[in-house]
Design a protein around this motif. Structure first.
Motif, PDB file in Angstrom:
ATOM      1  N   GLU A   1     -27.860  20.184  62.108  1.00 34.16           N
ATOM      2  CA  GLU A   1     -28.263  21.108  63.173  1.00 34.16           C
ATOM      3  C   GLU A   1     -29.738  20.984  63.526  1.00 34.16           C
ATOM      4  O   GLU A   1     -30.120  21.129  64.698  1.00 34.16           O
ATOM      5  CB  GLU A   1     -27.945  22.545  62.763  1.00 34.16           C
ATOM      6  CG  GLU A   1     -26.468  22.877  62.780  1.00 34.16           C
ATOM      7  CD  GLU A   1     -26.192  24.310  62.366  1.00 34.16           C
ATOM      8  OE1 GLU A   1     -25.509  25.013  63.126  1.00 34.16           O
ATOM      9  OE2 GLU A   1     -26.667  24.734  61.297  1.00 34.16           O
TER      10      GLU A   1
ATOM     11  N   GLY B   1     -13.234  22.744  56.970  1.00 33.15           N
ATOM     12  CA  GLY B   1     -13.875  22.437  58.247  1.00 33.15           C
ATOM     13  C   GLY B   1     -13.036  21.510  59.092  1.00 33.15           C
ATOM     14  O   GLY B   1     -11.860  21.249  58.782  1.00 33.15           O
TER      15      GLY B   1
ATOM     16  N   THR C   1     -23.385  17.352  53.379  1.00 33.20           N
ATOM     17  CA  THR C   1     -23.932  18.657  53.011  1.00 33.20           C
ATOM     18  C   THR C   1     -22.868  19.462  52.290  1.00 33.20           C
ATOM     19  O   THR C   1     -21.832  19.774  52.876  1.00 33.20           O
ATOM     20  CB  THR C   1     -24.400  19.443  54.256  1.00 33.20           C
ATOM     21  OG1 THR C   1     -25.396  18.683  54.944  1.00 33.20           O
ATOM     22  CG2 THR C   1     -24.987  20.789  53.847  1.00 33.20           C
TER      23      THR C   1
ATOM     24  N   TRP D   1     -21.743  22.475  51.849  1.00 34.65           N
ATOM     25  CA  TRP D   1     -21.980  23.799  52.435  1.00 34.65           C
ATOM     26  C   TRP D   1     -21.660  24.933  51.472  1.00 34.65           C
ATOM     27  O   TRP D   1     -22.381  25.938  51.416  1.00 34.65           O
ATOM     28  CB  TRP D   1     -21.120  23.948  53.701  1.00 34.65           C
ATOM     29  CG  TRP D   1     -21.461  22.974  54.769  1.00 34.65           C
ATOM     30  CD1 TRP D   1     -20.797  21.817  55.064  1.00 34.65           C
ATOM     31  CD2 TRP D   1     -22.572  23.039  55.668  1.00 34.65           C
ATOM     32  NE1 TRP D   1     -21.423  21.161  56.101  1.00 34.65           N
ATOM     33  CE2 TRP D   1     -22.504  21.893  56.498  1.00 34.65           C
ATOM     34  CE3 TRP D   1     -23.600  23.957  55.867  1.00 34.65           C
ATOM     35  CZ2 TRP D   1     -23.425  21.639  57.496  1.00 34.65           C
ATOM     36  CZ3 TRP D   1     -24.515  23.710  56.875  1.00 34.65           C
ATOM     37  CH2 TRP D   1     -24.433  22.562  57.664  1.00 34.65           C
ATOM     38  N   ALA D   2     -20.599  24.782  50.716  1.00 31.85           N
ATOM     39  CA  ALA D   2     -20.159  25.876  49.852  1.00 31.85           C
ATOM     40  C   ALA D   2     -21.133  26.161  48.713  1.00 31.85           C
ATOM     41  O   ALA D   2     -21.081  27.232  48.101  1.00 31.85           O
ATOM     42  CB  ALA D   2     -18.779  25.557  49.281  1.00 31.85           C
TER      43      ALA D   2
ATOM     44  N   ARG E   1     -21.876  21.967  63.046  1.00 26.58           N
ATOM     45  CA  ARG E   1     -22.719  22.434  61.940  1.00 26.58           C
ATOM     46  C   ARG E   1     -23.562  21.322  61.325  1.00 26.58           C
ATOM     47  O   ARG E   1     -24.563  21.607  60.657  1.00 26.58           O
ATOM     48  CB  ARG E   1     -21.860  23.043  60.824  1.00 26.58           C
ATOM     49  CG  ARG E   1     -21.183  24.346  61.173  1.00 26.58           C
ATOM     50  CD  ARG E   1     -20.622  24.992  59.918  1.00 26.58           C
ATOM     51  NE  ARG E   1     -19.719  24.104  59.202  1.00 26.58           N
ATOM     52  CZ  ARG E   1     -19.275  24.313  57.963  1.00 26.58           C
ATOM     53  NH1 ARG E   1     -19.667  25.379  57.293  1.00 26.58           N
ATOM     54  NH2 ARG E   1     -18.441  23.469  57.387  1.00 26.58           N
ATOM     55  N   TRP E   2     -23.132  20.080  61.500  1.00 26.20           N
ATOM     56  CA  TRP E   2     -23.784  18.982  60.803  1.00 26.20           C
ATOM     57  C   TRP E   2     -25.120  18.635  61.476  1.00 26.20           C
ATOM     58  O   TRP E   2     -25.215  18.542  62.702  1.00 26.20           O
ATOM     59  CB  TRP E   2     -22.902  17.744  60.808  1.00 26.20           C
ATOM     60  CG  TRP E   2     -21.590  17.927  60.107  1.00 26.20           C
ATOM     61  CD1 TRP E   2     -21.189  19.011  59.368  1.00 26.20           C
ATOM     62  CD2 TRP E   2     -20.490  17.006  60.097  1.00 26.20           C
ATOM     63  NE1 TRP E   2     -19.925  18.812  58.890  1.00 26.20           N
ATOM     64  CE2 TRP E   2     -19.461  17.607  59.307  1.00 26.20           C
ATOM     65  CE3 TRP E   2     -20.283  15.748  60.644  1.00 26.20           C
ATOM     66  CZ2 TRP E   2     -18.248  16.970  59.094  1.00 26.20           C
ATOM     67  CZ3 TRP E   2     -19.072  15.115  60.429  1.00 26.20           C
ATOM     68  CH2 TRP E   2     -18.066  15.721  59.658  1.00 26.20           C
TER      69      TRP E   2
ATOM     70  N   LEU F   1     -24.672  25.623  49.030  1.00 27.25           N
ATOM     71  CA  LEU F   1     -26.062  25.577  49.505  1.00 27.25           C
ATOM     72  C   LEU F   1     -26.950  26.611  48.833  1.00 27.25           C
ATOM     73  O   LEU F   1     -28.099  26.315  48.471  1.00 27.25           O
ATOM     74  CB  LEU F   1     -26.103  25.762  51.029  1.00 27.25           C
ATOM     75  CG  LEU F   1     -25.848  24.512  51.869  1.00 27.25           C
ATOM     76  CD1 LEU F   1     -26.015  24.825  53.348  1.00 27.25           C
ATOM     77  CD2 LEU F   1     -26.791  23.379  51.465  1.00 27.25           C
ATOM     78  N   ASP F   2     -26.465  27.820  48.664  1.00 29.28           N
ATOM     79  CA  ASP F   2     -27.295  28.865  48.051  1.00 29.28           C
ATOM     80  C   ASP F   2     -27.730  28.467  46.656  1.00 29.28           C
ATOM     81  O   ASP F   2     -28.911  28.617  46.288  1.00 29.28           O
ATOM     82  CB  ASP F   2     -26.542  30.197  48.005  1.00 29.28           C
ATOM     83  CG  ASP F   2     -26.359  30.810  49.380  1.00 29.28           C
ATOM     84  OD1 ASP F   2     -27.035  30.347  50.321  1.00 29.28           O
ATOM     85  OD2 ASP F   2     -25.552  31.747  49.522  1.00 29.28           O
TER      86      ASP F   2
ATOM     87  N   ASP G   1     -15.191  24.254  51.072  1.00 31.61           N
ATOM     88  CA  ASP G   1     -15.418  24.408  52.504  1.00 31.61           C
ATOM     89  C   ASP G   1     -14.233  23.837  53.265  1.00 31.61           C
ATOM     90  O   ASP G   1     -13.791  22.717  52.998  1.00 31.61           O
ATOM     91  CB  ASP G   1     -16.701  23.677  52.925  1.00 31.61           C
ATOM     92  CG  ASP G   1     -16.988  23.813  54.402  1.00 31.61           C
ATOM     93  OD1 ASP G   1     -17.067  24.960  54.882  1.00 31.61           O
ATOM     94  OD2 ASP G   1     -17.130  22.778  55.083  1.00 31.61           O
TER      95      ASP G   1
END
Length: 244
Positions: free
Chosen positions: A87, A197, A129, A131-132, A84-85, A134-135, A195
């Motif tokens: 990408e 991972g 990042t 991720w949790a 995922r990192w 991002l929105d 997150d």
């Protein structure tokens, strides 16, 4: 700076260059008090190399340069990595990833005084990042502050300049304690997005070595789990309060 680990008697013609992150992220990986690469990451890679007779040279690089080294082939292996990192940078390239070497939880750590408060400003390490979140970052409802290392992020947290530090939970508590910060006052906000991972070994040059590492992980499952426990990088205890 490069850290060299000589492993085993049946060496390759040339050592394998392992690109690693140039920051303090112990006990998962990073520099020890002597400036040497250490932690679970080194322990597991050294054990694999010793069993198979490889020489490893650990090359610390800033996170962004690590991806350049991986894609250009100037390093043989990258640790840690994850599909995922980065990408966008990896798009169209063939990269071999190992099975998971370690599971982690990246989450929000707050001080006891801020436990239960709203989080609007979080700090993290440059190149990571969250991720949790991002929105919320993309719609500007959450502000992100980045630093080159975890220590200044934690210092900002204890100084009240950010609401939360977003990092590997086990690592953050270790780094705080090692740098004279009150680690016992850090609270993992498991009620906020986090997150879960995995860390992997990756390469663009040696897919056969990745396959070999996968077999080694499988054959040494109990040994590897004991290493995780020794270095305190397990995650299950972090999730027990939720019953997950």
């Amino acid at each position: 700076m490069a850290w060299i680990a000589v492993a085993g008697a049946q060496e390759r013609a040339n050592p394998l260059i392992v690109g690693v992150e140039e920051l303090n992220y112990l006990p998962a990986y990073g520099r020890d008090e002597n400036g040497e690469y250490a932690g679970f990451g080194r322990a597991i890679l050294d054990a694999f190399a010793e069993d198979h007779g490889y020489d490893l040279v650990y090359r610390p690089l800033p996170i962004t340069r690590l991806y350049s080294g991986l894609l250009s082939g100037s390093i043989d292996l990258k640790y840690p990595d994850n599909p995922r990192w980065a990408e966008d940078r990896k798009a169209g390239r063939t990269i071999a990833y190992s099975a998971p070497a370690m599971t982690y939880i990246d989450g929000n750590l707050v001080t006891e005084a801020r436990d239960g408060h709203d989080v609007e400003l979080i700090g993290t390490v440059l190149g990571f990042t969250p991720w949790a979140w991002l929105d919320r970052i993309e719609d500007d409802s959450l502000q992100l502050i980045e630093s080159t290392d975890l220590v200044p992020v934690l210092r900002q947290l204890f100084a009240g300049r950010i609401d939360a530090a977003y990092a590997n939970v086990a690592v953050a508590k270790h780094v705080a304690a090692e740098n004279g910060l009150p680690a016992d006052q850090l609270v993992f906000r498991d009620d906020l997005p986090y997150d879960r991972g995995t860390y992997h070994l990756s390469t663009t040059k040696h897919p056969e070595l990745i396959a070999q590492f996968d077999h080694w992980l499988e054959d040494n499952a109990e040994r590897v789990e004991a290493m995780r426990e020794d270095y305190g990088v397990g995650v299950e205890e972090l999730l027990e309060p939720n019953g997950e």
